[in-house]
Design an enzyme around this catalytic site. Structure first.
Site, mmCIF file in Angstrom:
data_model
loop_
_atom_site.group_PDB
_atom_site.id
_atom_site.type_symbol
_atom_site.label_atom_id
_atom_site.label_comp_id
_atom_site.label_asym_id
_atom_site.label_seq_id
_atom_site.Cartn_x
_atom_site.Cartn_y
_atom_site.Cartn_z
ATOM 1 N N TYR A 165 1.116 -1.194 -0.451
ATOM 2 C CA TYR A 165 0.088 -0.174 0.079
ATOM 3 C C TYR A 165 0.382 1.527 -0.071
ATOM 4 C CZ TYR A 165 -3.780 -3.599 1.606
ATOM 5 O OH TYR A 165 -4.405 -4.431 1.461
ATOM 6 N N HIS B 86 0.855 -12.371 1.304
ATOM 7 C CA HIS B 86 -0.758 -11.492 1.177
ATOM 8 C C HIS B 86 -1.594 -12.131 0.396
ATOM 9 C CE1 HIS B 86 -1.343 -7.058 0.658
ATOM 10 N NE2 HIS B 86 -3.251 -7.446 0.092
HETATM 11 N N1 LIG Z 1 -5.245 -8.969 1.684
HETATM 12 C C1 LIG Z 1 -6.033 -7.897 0.710
HETATM 13 O O1 LIG Z 1 -5.428 -8.047 -0.546
HETATM 14 C C2 LIG Z 1 -6.986 -6.969 0.707
HETATM 15 C C3 LIG Z 1 -7.743 -6.651 -0.809
HETATM 16 C C4 LIG Z 1 -8.422 -5.279 -0.336
HETATM 17 C C5 LIG Z 1 -8.699 -4.885 0.871
HETATM 18 N N2 LIG Z 1 -7.823 -5.451 1.831
HETATM 19 C C6 LIG Z 1 -8.057 -4.582 2.854
HETATM 20 O O2 LIG Z 1 -9.378 -3.978 3.842
HETATM 21 C C7 LIG Z 1 -9.752 -2.668 3.707
HETATM 22 C C8 LIG Z 1 -10.948 -3.075 3.181
HETATM 23 O O3 LIG Z 1 -11.277 -3.031 2.558
HETATM 24 P P1 LIG Z 1 -11.486 -1.871 0.884
HETATM 25 O O4 LIG Z 1 -11.074 -0.613 1.331
HETATM 26 O O5 LIG Z 1 -11.292 -2.521 -0.265
HETATM 27 O O6 LIG Z 1 -13.221 -1.769 1.367
HETATM 28 P P2 LIG Z 1 -14.580 -1.430 1.875
HETATM 29 O O7 LIG Z 1 -14.402 -1.136 3.191
HETATM 30 O O8 LIG Z 1 -15.235 -2.562 1.999
HETATM 31 O O9 LIG Z 1 -14.883 0.107 0.481
HETATM 32 C C9 LIG Z 1 -14.558 1.113 1.135
HETATM 33 C C10 LIG Z 1 -15.275 1.837 1.011
HETATM 34 O O10 LIG Z 1 -16.480 2.294 1.189
HETATM 35 C C11 LIG Z 1 -17.174 2.982 1.498
HETATM 36 N N3 LIG Z 1 -17.111 3.484 2.039
HETATM 37 C C12 LIG Z 1 -17.387 3.266 3.461
HETATM 38 N N4 LIG Z 1 -17.387 3.622 4.704
HETATM 39 C C13 LIG Z 1 -18.614 4.289 3.526
HETATM 40 C C14 LIG Z 1 -20.055 4.121 4.514
HETATM 41 N N5 LIG Z 1 -20.618 4.271 5.752
HETATM 42 N N6 LIG Z 1 -20.856 4.727 3.966
HETATM 43 C C15 LIG Z 1 -20.658 4.604 2.480
HETATM 44 N N7 LIG Z 1 -20.056 4.941 2.245
HETATM 45 C C16 LIG Z 1 -18.914 4.186 2.488
HETATM 46 C C17 LIG Z 1 -14.889 3.926 0.843
HETATM 47 O O11 LIG Z 1 -15.262 5.096 0.406
HETATM 48 P P3 LIG Z 1 -14.826 6.984 1.350
HETATM 49 O O12 LIG Z 1 -13.081 6.472 1.539
HETATM 50 O O13 LIG Z 1 -15.296 7.571 0.091
HETATM 51 O O14 LIG Z 1 -15.218 7.232 2.236
HETATM 52 C C18 LIG Z 1 -14.154 3.274 0.086
HETATM 53 O O15 LIG Z 1 -15.006 3.544 -0.784
HETATM 54 C C19 LIG Z 1 -9.202 -1.830 3.119
HETATM 55 O O16 LIG Z 1 -8.333 -0.659 3.132
HETATM 56 C C20 LIG Z 1 -7.526 -3.341 3.446
HETATM 57 O O17 LIG Z 1 -6.783 -2.261 4.766
HETATM 58 C C21 LIG Z 1 -7.265 -5.991 2.091
#
Ligand SMILES: NC(=O)c1ccc[n+]([C@@H]2O[C@H](COP(=O)([O-])OP(=O)(O)OC[C@H]3O[C@@H](n4cnc5c(N)ncnc54)[C@H](OP(=O)(O)O)[C@@H]3O)[C@@H](O)[C@H]2O)c1
Length: 295
Positions: free
Chosen positions: A48, A106
Site C-alpha cells: 500500500y 499477502h
Molecule cells: N488482503 C487483501 O488482499 C486486501 C484487499 C483489499 C483490501 N484489504 C484491506 O481491507 C480494507 C477494506 O477494504 P476496501 O478498502 O477494499 O473496501 P471496503 O472497506 O469494503 O469499502 C471501502 C469503500 O466504501 C466507502 N465507504 C466506507 N464507509 C462507508 C459508509 N459508511 N457509507 C458509504 N460508503 C462508505 C469508502 O469510501 P470513502 O473512503 O470515500 O468514504 C470506500 O469507497 C482495506 O482498506 C485494506 O486494509 C485487503
C-alpha cells in the site's frame, strides 16, 4: 470494543480500520481521524506504500503503542526466507515499532513456504505477536495449515454480503484460523450500499446499510477492517455495537450471497500470470510501482 481470540491466545479487535487505496498524502490524517473515532486496530501492507504514514500517525496520536493492534502484509516480491525476514524488519522501521501485532503473507503465490518460515522465526523471537495469511482459499489454506510448523492464526479474504465465503470459513473454523474480511462492503460494488434488503433491515434498527453489513460480519465472528477517508463515515462504521440482528435478518442476509468475487478470482490463470508479471517487472526495476489492482 469486542475482540476475537486467536489460536495463540492473542486478542484482536473485531473491528479495525484499513488503509488500502489511502494515498500517502491523506494517510496520516485518516489514521489520526480513525484513532480519534475510537479505532485501535489498523490494517496496512507493504504494497500500500503507506506504512510510514501509519507509523507516524500512531506516534503523533500519543496513544500508547500497546493499545494499538497493528497489522501489515508481506508482498510477493519479498517472499522466500531471507527477503521476507528483511522486509519485515523494514516494515517495522517504517511503522516506527519494534514489534508488529499481526503479519500476513499477502498472496498465495511464489515461495510462500520460505516466507512463512521467516514469519515463524520472527514470531518465536517475539517480533510478531501473531502470523497469518491472506487470500488463501481452502486448497492453499489446508496445504499450509497442514504442512507448516506453525499454523496461521488469521486468514484475510474478500468477504461481504455478495461473497460470503461460507465454505472458506468452514475450513478456517476447522483448522482454527480466524477469518478476517477484506472489503467488508465489497467496496460498494454491484450497488451493495443501496441493496433494498440491507436498507430494509437497517430501517428496523435505524442503522445504515454499512452498519448492517458490519454488524452481520461481527455476528458471524468475522473480523472487519472497513476503509473510509471520511471522518463521519469512520464514526458511522464504528457505531455497530449497540444493536444486534435478529435470526430472521441474519437469514435474509444469507440469501444475498452470490458466491462469487466482486473483484477477481485467484483461480483465474490470467490473474496469476498478472501477479507473476509484476514480480518480474519489479525485479528489473525496483522503483516501479505498477498500478495496483485489488489486492
Ligand atoms: N488482503 C487483501 O488482499 C486486501 C484487499 C483489499 C483490501 N484489504 C484491506 O481491507 C480494507 C477494506 O477494504 P476496501 O478498502 O477494499 O473496501 P471496503 O472497506 O469494503 O469499502 C471501502 C469503500 O466504501 C466507502 N465507504 C466506507 N464507509 C462507508 C459508509 N459508511 N457509507 C458509504 N460508503 C462508505 C469508502 O469510501 P470513502 O473512503 O470515500 O468514504 C470506500 O469507497 C482495506 O482498506 C485494506 O486494509 C485487503
Amino acid at each position: 470494543m469486542e475482540y476475537v481470540t486467536l489460536s495463540n491466545g492473542v486478542q484482536m479487535p473485531i473491528l479495525g480500520y484499513g488503509v488500502y487505496q489511502v494515498t500517502k498524502d491523506e494517510c496520516q490524517r485518516c489514521v489520526l481521524d480513525a484513532l480519534k473515532a475510537g479505532y485501535r486496530s489498523l490494517d496496512t501492507a507493504q504494497s500500500y506504500y503507506n506504512e510510514e504514514e501509519v507509523g507516524s500517525a500512531v506516534r503523533k496520536s500519543g496513544i500508547s503503542r500497546k493499545e494499538i493492534f497493528l497489522t501489515s502484509k508481506v508482498w510477493i516480491e519479498h517472499y522466500g526466507y531471507e527477503e521476507c525476514r528483511k522486509s519485515v524488519e523494514e516494515s517495522m522501521e517504517k511503522l516506527q515499532t519494534d514489534y508488529i501485532d499481526l503479519m500476513l503473507l499477502h498472496q498465495p503465490f511464489s515461495d510462500y513456504y520460505g516466507a512463512w518460515r521467516a514469519l515463524e522465526e520472527l514470531y518465536e523471537a517475539g517480533k510478531l505477536r501473531a502470523i497469518g495469511i491472506s487470500n488463501f482459499y481452502p486448497d492453499r489454506l489446508i496445504d499450509l495449515a497442514s504442512f507448516a510448523r506453525i499454523r496461521p492464526m488469521v486468514n484475510q479474504v474478500e468477504t461481504h454480503p455478495y461473497n460470503q465465503q461460507v465454505l472458506a470459513k468452514e475450513y478456517m473454523d476447522k483448522y482454527g484460523v480466524q477469518i478476517e474480511a477484506w472489503a467488508p462492503f465489497g467496496e460498494g460494488r454491484g450497488g451493495l450500499f443501496e441493496d433494498p434488503a440491507l436498507l430494509e433491515i437497517g430501517a428496523k434498527y435505524q442503522k445504515t446499510a454499512a452498519q448492517v453489513m458490519l454488524r452481520w460480519h461481527i455476528e458471524r465472528g468475522v473480523a472487519v477492517i472497513p476503509k473510509s477517508t471520511h471522518y463521519e463515515r469512520m464514526v458511522e462504521n464504528f457505531n455497530v455495537f449497540d444493536f444486534s440482528l435478529s435470526a430472521e435478518d441474519m437469514e435474509k442476509m444469507a440469501g444475498l450471497d452470490k458466491k462469487e468475487s466482486s473483484f477477481f478470482s485467484h483461480y483465474d490463470p490470467a490473474m496469476v500470470e498478472w501477479f507473476v508479471q509484476i514480480v518480474e517487472e519489479r525485479k528489473t526495476n525496483h522503483d516501479s510501482r505498477k498500478e495496483h489492482k485489488n489486492w
